[in-house]
Write a protein that holds these residues in place. Structure first.
Motif, PDB file in Angstrom:
ATOM      1  N   HIS A   1     -62.818 -51.534  24.255  1.00  0.00           N
ATOM      2  CA  HIS A   1     -63.901 -52.506  24.409  1.00  0.00           C
ATOM      3  C   HIS A   1     -63.478 -53.630  25.339  1.00  0.00           C
ATOM      4  N   ARG A   2     -64.256 -53.839  26.377  1.00  0.00           N
ATOM      5  CA  ARG A   2     -64.019 -54.944  27.309  1.00  0.00           C
ATOM      6  C   ARG A   2     -64.849 -56.149  26.915  1.00  0.00           C
ATOM      7  N   GLY A   3     -64.394 -57.303  27.340  1.00  0.00           N
ATOM      8  CA  GLY A   3     -65.181 -58.483  27.052  1.00  0.00           C
ATOM      9  C   GLY A   3     -64.613 -59.717  27.714  1.00  0.00           C
ATOM     10  N   ALA A   4     -65.286 -60.826  27.475  1.00  0.00           N
ATOM     11  CA  ALA A   4     -64.876 -62.119  28.019  1.00  0.00           C
ATOM     12  C   ALA A   4     -64.743 -63.098  26.860  1.00  0.00           C
ATOM     13  N   LEU A   5     -63.860 -64.050  27.047  1.00  0.00           N
ATOM     14  CA  LEU A   5     -63.501 -64.984  25.982  1.00  0.00           C
ATOM     15  C   LEU A   5     -63.134 -66.315  26.602  1.00  0.00           C
TER      16      LEU A   5
ATOM     17  N   GLU B   1     -74.846 -57.971  19.312  1.00  0.00           N
ATOM     18  CA  GLU B   1     -74.436 -57.594  20.668  1.00  0.00           C
ATOM     19  C   GLU B   1     -73.054 -58.136  21.039  1.00  0.00           C
ATOM     20  N   GLY B   2     -72.184 -58.181  20.036  1.00  0.00           N
ATOM     21  CA  GLY B   2     -70.785 -58.472  20.330  1.00  0.00           C
ATOM     22  C   GLY B   2     -70.484 -59.904  20.707  1.00  0.00           C
ATOM     23  N   VAL B   3     -71.280 -60.833  20.200  1.00  0.00           N
ATOM     24  CA  VAL B   3     -71.026 -62.257  20.454  1.00  0.00           C
ATOM     25  C   VAL B   3     -70.336 -62.863  19.234  1.00  0.00           C
ATOM     26  N   TYR B   4     -69.423 -63.782  19.477  1.00  0.00           N
ATOM     27  CA  TYR B   4     -68.823 -64.556  18.393  1.00  0.00           C
ATOM     28  C   TYR B   4     -68.580 -65.966  18.891  1.00  0.00           C
ATOM     29  N   CYS B   5     -68.829 -66.934  18.032  1.00  0.00           N
ATOM     30  CA  CYS B   5     -68.484 -68.323  18.348  1.00  0.00           C
ATOM     31  C   CYS B   5     -67.700 -68.897  17.184  1.00  0.00           C
TER      32      CYS B   5
ATOM     33  N   LEU C   1     -67.076 -65.770  22.694  1.00  0.00           N
ATOM     34  CA  LEU C   1     -66.694 -64.482  23.266  1.00  0.00           C
ATOM     35  C   LEU C   1     -67.869 -63.525  23.222  1.00  0.00           C
ATOM     36  N   LYS C   2     -67.831 -62.577  24.136  1.00  0.00           N
ATOM     37  CA  LYS C   2     -68.905 -61.570  24.216  1.00  0.00           C
ATOM     38  C   LYS C   2     -68.297 -60.262  24.685  1.00  0.00           C
ATOM     39  N   MET C   3     -68.534 -59.192  23.926  1.00  0.00           N
ATOM     40  CA  MET C   3     -68.084 -57.870  24.333  1.00  0.00           C
ATOM     41  C   MET C   3     -69.120 -57.284  25.295  1.00  0.00           C
ATOM     42  N   ASP C   4     -68.645 -56.676  26.370  1.00  0.00           N
ATOM     43  CA  ASP C   4     -69.558 -56.095  27.361  1.00  0.00           C
ATOM     44  C   ASP C   4     -70.534 -55.108  26.737  1.00  0.00           C
ATOM     45  N   ASP C   5     -70.010 -54.305  25.800  1.00  0.00           N
ATOM     46  CA  ASP C   5     -70.789 -53.195  25.263  1.00  0.00           C
ATOM     47  C   ASP C   5     -71.625 -53.599  24.057  1.00  0.00           C
ATOM     48  N   GLY C   6     -71.533 -54.871  23.665  1.00  0.00           N
ATOM     49  CA  GLY C   6     -72.370 -55.335  22.558  1.00  0.00           C
ATOM     50  C   GLY C   6     -71.859 -54.951  21.186  1.00  0.00           C
ATOM     51  N   ASN C   7     -70.608 -54.466  21.112  1.00  0.00           N
ATOM     52  CA  ASN C   7     -70.106 -54.030  19.812  1.00  0.00           C
ATOM     53  C   ASN C   7     -69.579 -55.223  19.011  1.00  0.00           C
TER      54      ASN C   7
ATOM     55  N   ALA D   1     -69.231 -55.255  15.192  1.00  0.00           N
ATOM     56  CA  ALA D   1     -68.504 -55.025  13.950  1.00  0.00           C
ATOM     57  C   ALA D   1     -67.053 -54.641  14.190  1.00  0.00           C
ATOM     58  N   ARG D   2     -66.791 -53.823  15.184  1.00  0.00           N
ATOM     59  CA  ARG D   2     -65.398 -53.416  15.307  1.00  0.00           C
ATOM     60  C   ARG D   2     -64.703 -54.011  16.526  1.00  0.00           C
ATOM     61  N   ALA D   3     -65.451 -54.658  17.399  1.00  0.00           N
ATOM     62  CA  ALA D   3     -64.805 -55.216  18.590  1.00  0.00           C
ATOM     63  C   ALA D   3     -64.759 -56.739  18.522  1.00  0.00           C
ATOM     64  N   ALA D   4     -65.923 -57.389  18.476  1.00  0.00           N
ATOM     65  CA  ALA D   4     -65.938 -58.857  18.509  1.00  0.00           C
ATOM     66  C   ALA D   4     -65.160 -59.433  17.330  1.00  0.00           C
TER      67      ALA D   4
END
Lengths: 348, 348
Positions: free
Chosen positions: B18-22, B268-272, B284-290, B292-295
């Motif tokens: 899982h890719r993402g930005a933080l 959609e893979g967002v966390y604050c 943070l936001k996961m590119d793929d919107g995951n 439960a298991r990524a963010a």
């Protein structure tokens, strides 16, 4: 870096997106279409249940036990755990003088929420029969029966104990079928344990696509395996409910397109398909493992691109590759869309 | 191209990733840590419910209505739809002379499967009270009550009709709080409709992180908003069950760490998160919107990296950032792991 294959839009913006790799090959192993890294080893998960079911038919077990279309479709299935699925698996076991306790796949609540809630409302708990893999496992036990000269009941029960282990004779037979279909050796492939406890082997996506081109055409398979592949494709086309269930992609597609497509979902964003009329095999894997909203959209776009379809059929497939998203009140909020990289194939 | 933040291993191989930005910022807006594209506009979804609840407290509505910790936590919640959640939302509505029919979030089955099955077993159907956003919506109606000088019952009912629309006075008040907290203007931000029918605005990840640094510290907020932020953080720390529920990440983390962390999941893979002791905000936001298991894994790794933790606390967080995966029979099959890019922070 694999390309974006699916975009999830919300209002005017792409909210999330899914990368992946995809390959379409002919039965000679020639790639006719390829996106991303198709050499990276991929655990095929449940997408290759039809390959794992080849020995069930090729061994004569399916015929000796008189397995129906529904039962053979269930052997290739990741099913919803609806009553029609669990009962069919129970029927196969009954014929072997076994019951659900012989299954080593574990129990889980039905994949279809309404089926799970109906079970709960009836005061029941799920058994291994509700496991989405129960039909495949019942098929393994049928194969075991044939391997033991028709043994049933306690005799069979003794033989099949531990059948999910890689070195059990049943699992070795299944592994041999994978090697025959892919032309690869499993000995050096990364091995993991699948959700249902059997081994899963990572091979390049292209190898899985080739196996499905062979399932589509029979070319490159032994005569027994070629006949088995044809029989299994036919069974699923005749009983598509049993390969997945209510509302599911594979069921909807094969209800509509029959034997023109054999497609099968796997966990972690894997999909495989055999296109008999085109003589092609398809394998795809999403990087992020997203099956329900990513791999399905890609597979729909691939079918749309590769099959000649009537207007009606095209509309059905488009509704699966360009999916309107609604919220809990039914308001349209966005869409899942196959990315340009996929749409480009239609015009190629 | 955003970096890989989470790897899903199966046996000896990475099966999916899982890719993402933080981004982590201080209350001055200075990024102290940043991975990937943190300028790309992101729909924050439910991760910013605490910002949307600022007017509920700042307006005096919460105090006038005597909202409890549980009720305030529920206003910030994406809850499981357990009886304790639905009943709390119903209690708030009752105090306003309203019932579930005033909620415009739509109904869905409880997010916690066991809660859904229990409802089904009791022969019941879900209502808007079970919607994971029912507490936030009940909070909007409390704000509306204050905006109408304490109006309740039919008078309030008339005023709140259509309250989810962007131009309704209630939603304008909520939007103003978002602008105040982020320092951004919403007028030109991409607007989508959220799952619960209210508008959601895409702003750069960095703007959301800044808002949470302000929630953490009060700096940059009006005195009313600063007090509101503190009150809401306190309420959630005291009643963490109500912000999520049984088994959920936010509940587990805040049960353990109390007011030292305020973290909140979004679709959609967002966390604050707000880290008051460090004076930092995280988005943070996961590119793929995951989600439960990524963010969640990323957020666990961030908390682990940024907070001084006891050995026990570190073990709990590590169990959330390095998660053992088991199949239906309980066999260990793999793991979810925060990627090296994240672990590097601890040593930075």
């Amino acid at each position: 870096m694999n390309p974006v294959l699916v975009e999830a839009w919300r209002g005017p913006a792409v909210e999330s997106f899914h990368r992946g790799a995809l390959v379409v090959v002919d039965a000679g192993g020639q790639a006719v279409w390829s996106l991303g890294d198709v050499q990276r080893p991929v655990f095929p998960r449940s997408a290759i249940k039809v390959l794992q079911a080849l020995p069930l038919v090729a061994s004569g077990a399916a015929q000796a036990l008189g397995l129906t279309d529904a039962e053979l479709a269930l052997a290739c299935a990741s099913h919803n755990g609806e009553p029609g699925h669990a009962d069919t698996a129970a029927g196969v076991l009954h014929r072997l003088g076994l019951d659900a306790s012989a299954l080593e796949c574990g129990a889980h609540w039905p994949g279809l929420d309404t089926a799970g809630r109906a079970l709960a409302a009836a005061g029941r708990e799920p058994t291994a029969l509700h496991n989405n893999c129960s039909g495949k496992h019942a098929g393994f036990l049928c194969l075991a029966c044939a391997m033991q000269g028709g043994a049933k009941g306690p005799d069979l029960q003794r033989f099949v104990r531990g059948y999910v282990q890689p070195d059990h004779p049943v699992m070795r037979e299944v592994g041999a079928a994978l090697e025959a279909a892919t032309g690869e050796r499993l000995a050096h492939a990364p091995m993991g344990i699948d959700g249902c406890s059997i081994p899963t082997y990572a091979l390049p996506l292209k190898a899985w696509a080739l196996a499905f081109a062979r399932v589509a055409t029979g070319q490159g398979l032994s005569a027994d395996h070629a006949r088995a592949a044809q029989r299994l494709r036919q069974a699923v086309a005749r009983s598509p409910f049993h390969v997945a269930g209510t509302g599911r992609f594979d069921t909807r597609v094969m209800e509509r397109l029959g034997e023109r497509v054999f497609c099968k979902v796997g966990a972690e964003g894997v999909y495989c398909a055999a296109l008999p009329e085109q003589g092609l095999g398809v394998a795809l894997k999403m990087d992020d493992g997203n099956t329900a909203r990513a791999a399905e959209v890609v597979m729909a776009a691939v079918i749309e691109a590769l099959l000649p379809l009537s207007d009606d059929e095209r509309q059905v497939m488009r509704s699966l590759s360009d999916v309107t998203l609604r919220n809990w009140r039914g308001t349209e909020v966005g869409a899942l869309r196959a990315a340009q990289a996929l749409r480009a194939l239609s015009s190629a």
